[in-house]
Design an enzyme around this catalytic site. Sequence first.
Site, short mmCIF file in Angstrom:
data_model
loop_
_atom_site.label_atom_id
_atom_site.label_comp_id
_atom_site.label_asym_id
_atom_site.label_seq_id
_atom_site.Cartn_x
_atom_site.Cartn_y
_atom_site.Cartn_z
N SER A 148 4.36 5.07 31.23
CA SER A 148 3.32 5.61 32.12
C SER A 148 3.76 5.44 33.57
CB SER A 148 2.01 4.84 31.91
OG SER A 148 1.05 5.21 32.88
N TYR A 161 -2.30 -3.46 31.38
CA TYR A 161 -1.74 -2.20 30.86
C TYR A 161 -0.51 -1.82 31.68
CZ TYR A 161 -1.45 2.83 29.85
OH TYR A 161 -1.01 4.08 29.50
N LYS A 165 3.47 -1.45 30.46
CA LYS A 165 4.28 -0.24 30.58
C LYS A 165 5.56 -0.52 31.38
CE LYS A 165 1.73 2.58 28.14
NZ LYS A 165 2.18 3.12 26.85
N1 LIG Z 1 -3.71 9.93 28.71
C1 LIG Z 1 -3.09 9.53 29.80
O1 LIG Z 1 -3.54 9.80 30.94
C2 LIG Z 1 -1.83 8.74 29.69
C3 LIG Z 1 -1.10 8.51 30.87
C4 LIG Z 1 0.07 7.79 30.81
C5 LIG Z 1 0.51 7.31 29.60
N2 LIG Z 1 -0.20 7.54 28.46
C6 LIG Z 1 0.32 7.01 27.21
O2 LIG Z 1 0.40 8.03 26.26
C7 LIG Z 1 0.30 7.49 24.95
C8 LIG Z 1 -0.66 8.28 24.12
O3 LIG Z 1 -1.94 8.24 24.70
P1 LIG Z 1 -2.99 9.42 24.60
O4 LIG Z 1 -3.55 9.57 25.95
O5 LIG Z 1 -2.40 10.59 23.91
O6 LIG Z 1 -4.12 8.73 23.69
P2 LIG Z 1 -5.14 9.29 22.56
O7 LIG Z 1 -5.32 10.74 22.67
O8 LIG Z 1 -6.33 8.41 22.62
O9 LIG Z 1 -4.32 8.99 21.22
C9 LIG Z 1 -3.96 7.69 20.88
C10 LIG Z 1 -3.34 7.69 19.50
O10 LIG Z 1 -2.88 6.38 19.17
C11 LIG Z 1 -3.46 5.99 17.91
N3 LIG Z 1 -3.55 4.53 17.97
C12 LIG Z 1 -4.33 3.78 18.76
N4 LIG Z 1 -4.11 2.48 18.54
C13 LIG Z 1 -3.15 2.41 17.58
C14 LIG Z 1 -2.49 1.36 16.92
N5 LIG Z 1 -2.76 0.07 17.19
N6 LIG Z 1 -1.56 1.66 15.98
C15 LIG Z 1 -1.28 2.94 15.68
N7 LIG Z 1 -1.88 3.99 16.27
C16 LIG Z 1 -2.80 3.72 17.21
C17 LIG Z 1 -4.75 6.79 17.81
O11 LIG Z 1 -5.15 7.06 16.48
P3 LIG Z 1 -6.06 6.10 15.55
O12 LIG Z 1 -7.28 5.78 16.35
O13 LIG Z 1 -6.30 6.96 14.35
O14 LIG Z 1 -5.20 4.92 15.24
C18 LIG Z 1 -4.28 8.12 18.42
O15 LIG Z 1 -3.56 8.87 17.47
C19 LIG Z 1 -0.02 6.01 25.14
O16 LIG Z 1 1.16 5.27 25.06
C20 LIG Z 1 -0.55 5.95 26.57
O17 LIG Z 1 -0.36 4.68 27.15
C21 LIG Z 1 -1.37 8.23 28.49
#
Ligand SMILES: NC(=O)c1ccc[n+]([C@@H]2O[C@H](COP(=O)([O-])OP(=O)(O)OC[C@H]3O[C@@H](n4cnc5c(N)ncnc54)[C@H](OP(=O)(O)O)[C@@H]3O)[C@@H](O)[C@H]2O)c1
Length: 256
Positions: A148, A161, A165
């Site tokens: 991130s 968090y 990262k």
């Molecule tokens: N969204 C942003 O703005 C943003 C920005 C920078 C970085 N990121 C990074 O991008 C990545 C994905 O995030 P996202 O925004 O796409 O989130 P999201 O839409 O909420 O999806 C998160 C996914 O992770 C799964 N998950 C959660 N906890 C888990 C665990 N302990 N073990 C296995 N699976 C797990 C969830 O499914 P279940 O609930 O079915 O397990 C879901 O499939 C993360 O690493 C996050 O830090 C996101």
Amino acid sequence: MSISQQFDLTGRVAVITGASKGIGKAIARGLAEQGASVVVSSRKQEAVDEVAAEFRADGFEATGIACHVGDEDQLKNLVDKTTEKYGGVDILINNAATNPVFGPIEQMTGEVFDKVMNVNVRACMLLANLCKPSMAKRGHGSIINIASVEGMKPSPMMSIYSVSKAALIMLTQSQAREWGSDGIRSNAICPGLIQTKFSAALWQNEQILDHFVSQTPAGRMAQPEEMVGLALYLGSSAGSFSTGGVFTADGGYMIA
Ligand SMILES: NC(=O)c1ccc[n+]([C@@H]2O[C@H](COP(=O)([O-])OP(=O)(O)OC[C@H]3O[C@@H](n4cnc5c(N)ncnc54)[C@H](OP(=O)(O)O)[C@@H]3O)[C@@H](O)[C@H]2O)c1
């Protein structure tokens, strides 16, 4: 090799954690569209089965294997089952993450710290270690750690968090340094604000959203699909000379 051949993933096996929705699902679909067999993983079997079935209905190869990445036995099961079904792993996307508490660092407990580091860092290391022998045997492998911009530029209230990262970025670079001679590349993708469930607390709050958008030259947040191109580049031969890289996809947030 033509440029379309360089991006072709036919015959490649990709494991994507946290792929039932958001960025992980978008990347899994992109890899599948390019010909990879994809293992869709998240904590809930029904959720990953549903996504895998959706991909198969569109003509792609996909299997759902549930795995809570914080559980070492489940990580091992994920790699064992993938190997049983597809013979090994070529591409690992460490995408699952957690951020259970927004708040200042002085409010963080040891318990919160351990939980965040366990899922966001330790699991990524353990899963890559489990995939490494298979990648080394094949003579190639691509690990993509979804970090991130928070790992490079902390925002208020994101404390642990952001720490996790930053650690993930250094894990990426250590993997790249140590495993380059095995033909294994490791790179980090650093998204800016992406509209997913994970970040809902940010973009559903008008004041916070306005703040992020005002700090982003692109003037908006992004959709998960906008992270896919970078993952395809890093996961395929198109990215064959990229390792240890930290790639932002942030609408310019880091330079603003
Ligand atoms: N969204 C942003 O703005 C943003 C920005 C920078 C970085 N990121 C990074 O991008 C990545 C994905 O995030 P996202 O925004 O796409 O989130 P999201 O839409 O909420 O999806 C998160 C996914 O992770 C799964 N998950 C959660 N906890 C888990 C665990 N302990 N073990 C296995 N699976 C797990 C969830 O499914 P279940 O609930 O079915 O397990 C879901 O499939 C993360 O690493 C996050 O830090 C996101």
